[in-house]
Design a protein around this motif. Sequence first.
Motif, PDB file in Angstrom:
ATOM      1  N   LEU A 134      36.570  39.422  39.699  1.00  0.00           N
ATOM      2  CA  LEU A 134      36.225  39.828  38.333  1.00  0.00           C
ATOM      3  C   LEU A 134      35.536  38.706  37.559  1.00  0.00           C
ATOM      4  O   LEU A 134      34.887  38.966  36.544  1.00  0.00           O
ATOM      5  CB  LEU A 134      37.490  40.241  37.575  1.00  0.00           C
ATOM      6  CG  LEU A 134      38.115  41.591  37.911  1.00  0.00           C
ATOM      7  CD1 LEU A 134      39.380  41.794  37.079  1.00  0.00           C
ATOM      8  CD2 LEU A 134      37.131  42.732  37.677  1.00  0.00           C
ATOM      9  N   LEU A 140      35.075  39.060  31.240  1.00  0.00           N
ATOM     10  CA  LEU A 140      35.722  40.148  31.968  1.00  0.00           C
ATOM     11  C   LEU A 140      37.051  39.732  32.597  1.00  0.00           C
ATOM     12  O   LEU A 140      38.079  40.389  32.404  1.00  0.00           O
ATOM     13  CB  LEU A 140      34.781  40.693  33.044  1.00  0.00           C
ATOM     14  CG  LEU A 140      35.292  41.903  33.830  1.00  0.00           C
ATOM     15  CD1 LEU A 140      35.690  43.032  32.882  1.00  0.00           C
ATOM     16  CD2 LEU A 140      34.240  42.380  34.823  1.00  0.00           C
ATOM     17  N   THR A 143      39.610  38.960  29.843  1.00  0.00           N
ATOM     18  CA  THR A 143      40.107  40.163  29.178  1.00  0.00           C
ATOM     19  C   THR A 143      41.094  40.910  30.060  1.00  0.00           C
ATOM     20  O   THR A 143      42.168  41.335  29.611  1.00  0.00           O
ATOM     21  CB  THR A 143      38.936  41.086  28.806  1.00  0.00           C
ATOM     22  OG1 THR A 143      38.051  40.399  27.914  1.00  0.00           O
ATOM     23  CG2 THR A 143      39.428  42.360  28.145  1.00  0.00           C
ATOM     24  N   ALA A 144      40.746  41.093  31.327  1.00  0.00           N
ATOM     25  CA  ALA A 144      41.654  41.766  32.258  1.00  0.00           C
ATOM     26  C   ALA A 144      42.960  40.999  32.400  1.00  0.00           C
ATOM     27  O   ALA A 144      44.046  41.589  32.468  1.00  0.00           O
ATOM     28  CB  ALA A 144      40.986  41.925  33.619  1.00  0.00           C
ATOM     29  N   ASP A 232      37.703  47.523  41.172  1.00  0.00           N
ATOM     30  CA  ASP A 232      36.525  46.681  41.369  1.00  0.00           C
ATOM     31  C   ASP A 232      36.449  46.181  42.805  1.00  0.00           C
ATOM     32  O   ASP A 232      35.389  46.217  43.437  1.00  0.00           O
ATOM     33  CB  ASP A 232      36.580  45.500  40.399  1.00  0.00           C
ATOM     34  CG  ASP A 232      35.311  44.667  40.423  1.00  0.00           C
ATOM     35  OD1 ASP A 232      34.267  45.169  39.965  1.00  0.00           O
ATOM     36  OD2 ASP A 232      35.364  43.520  40.915  1.00  0.00           O
ATOM     37  N   ALA A 255      30.877  45.903  36.855  1.00  0.00           N
ATOM     38  CA  ALA A 255      30.035  45.413  35.762  1.00  0.00           C
ATOM     39  C   ALA A 255      28.556  45.439  36.129  1.00  0.00           C
ATOM     40  O   ALA A 255      27.708  45.778  35.300  1.00  0.00           O
ATOM     41  CB  ALA A 255      30.459  43.991  35.381  1.00  0.00           C
ATOM     42  N   THR A 269      32.272  44.613  28.955  1.00  0.00           N
ATOM     43  CA  THR A 269      33.577  43.951  28.899  1.00  0.00           C
ATOM     44  C   THR A 269      34.568  44.756  28.070  1.00  0.00           C
ATOM     45  O   THR A 269      35.734  44.925  28.451  1.00  0.00           O
ATOM     46  CB  THR A 269      33.426  42.540  28.306  1.00  0.00           C
ATOM     47  OG1 THR A 269      32.530  41.781  29.131  1.00  0.00           O
ATOM     48  CG2 THR A 269      34.772  41.829  28.259  1.00  0.00           C
ATOM     49  N   LEU A 272      35.490  48.083  30.086  1.00  0.00           N
ATOM     50  CA  LEU A 272      36.402  47.827  31.194  1.00  0.00           C
ATOM     51  C   LEU A 272      37.751  47.301  30.698  1.00  0.00           C
ATOM     52  O   LEU A 272      38.792  47.559  31.314  1.00  0.00           O
ATOM     53  CB  LEU A 272      35.765  46.840  32.179  1.00  0.00           C
ATOM     54  CG  LEU A 272      34.524  47.361  32.916  1.00  0.00           C
ATOM     55  CD1 LEU A 272      33.966  46.299  33.854  1.00  0.00           C
ATOM     56  CD2 LEU A 272      34.851  48.632  33.697  1.00  0.00           C
ATOM     57  N   GLY A 273      37.733  46.577  29.584  1.00  0.00           N
ATOM     58  CA  GLY A 273      38.987  46.127  28.999  1.00  0.00           C
ATOM     59  C   GLY A 273      39.838  47.300  28.535  1.00  0.00           C
ATOM     60  O   GLY A 273      41.058  47.316  28.722  1.00  0.00           O
ATOM     61  N   TYR A 322      23.292  38.915  35.705  1.00  0.00           N
ATOM     62  CA  TYR A 322      24.690  39.123  36.017  1.00  0.00           C
ATOM     63  C   TYR A 322      25.104  38.458  37.320  1.00  0.00           C
ATOM     64  O   TYR A 322      26.210  38.643  37.787  1.00  0.00           O
ATOM     65  CB  TYR A 322      24.998  40.627  36.104  1.00  0.00           C
ATOM     66  CG  TYR A 322      25.959  41.058  35.060  1.00  0.00           C
ATOM     67  CD1 TYR A 322      25.533  41.307  33.772  1.00  0.00           C
ATOM     68  CD2 TYR A 322      27.305  41.190  35.360  1.00  0.00           C
ATOM     69  CE1 TYR A 322      26.420  41.698  32.808  1.00  0.00           C
ATOM     70  CE2 TYR A 322      28.194  41.577  34.399  1.00  0.00           C
ATOM     71  CZ  TYR A 322      27.743  41.837  33.129  1.00  0.00           C
ATOM     72  OH  TYR A 322      28.649  42.207  32.175  1.00  0.00           O
TER      73      TYR A 322
END
Length: 331
Positions: A134, A140, A143-144, A232, A255, A269, A272-273, A322
């Motif tokens: 991640l 990302l 946050t996860a 993911d 992502a 972000t 997905l959060g 990315y």
Amino acid sequence: MLYGIAAAATALVLTALLAAVLRIPVRRLRLVERRRQREVPLSGGLAVVAVTGTVVGTGLWGADVSGAGGLLAAGGAVALLGLADDVWRLRRRVLAAGTAVAAACVVPYGETGVGPGLLAVVWAVGVTLAFRGLDHADGLAGTAGVVTAFGVAACAAVDVMDGIAGLMSVLAAALTGFLLHNWHPARVGLGSCGSMSAGFVIALALVHVRAGFGLGESAGVLFALTALASADAVLVLLARRLGGRSAGRGAGHLAHRLRRLGLTVPGITLLLGLAALSGVLVGVLAHAERVGSGALWWVAGGALVVVLALFRVPVHAADARYRRRSAPHCV
């Protein structure tokens, strides 16, 4: 209660300050990664590990950290393994083997039994590498980690496991302090040191919390709490096995594919959060026996639908913004 608030606040502030202070020396040591054609120093992971270990390990304010000492020590070992990966880019099998050894030392076999305990080791390795995967997009992984760590803390609090609840709260706060520098555009990165140690501690804390419960329902709760990282990882593995991608290259994460659909980096972000938060809420409620096991199947089904839908999104020409250092930290 007062300890938890004070420890979390301290961890947040110290991590934010230390991550900023370490930026220059870390950059000079060339411990950096490429994001959006910029070099981002990996001081965030060092700060998160150092502050979490210090705040929890010293037992500030007379805290009861029983049950967290072994996790903290093993997490430190995994952090060193991750740091070696940041420096030398180790092979994935080396990371998996080292993580498995650390996990095998702290699984509560007396409560789980040998068979389920070994399954827990395999699962912990998967989650650790999934969190590492991640860490390819601004904000990302942090946050996860924040969402999942708070969820595990809530589960531990339900069972009055104060040591683990305190550890998870401090980790979540430290990751929040890191996010102050990692939100898009990132000024510092987490790296394998921070992402692997966070994923490892979260995974093993969950194993301790669910030890003694039924294997089937425990598997559902564990998946719900780590649904984002798991989905993911599954998507990337599917893309590489079915799409013919090289095991060390490609941009097949959630992502990357959402970026190809036109979403912005902060938007991805946040989206997905929220997805991670949804799974965590269901997992916590299931652990507290406020919802039935059917809710866990909804989480699994939703994750499967997302994976299959995004699998059809082409990523061979994924936006270079990315990518990070030829994607060395992808699962």
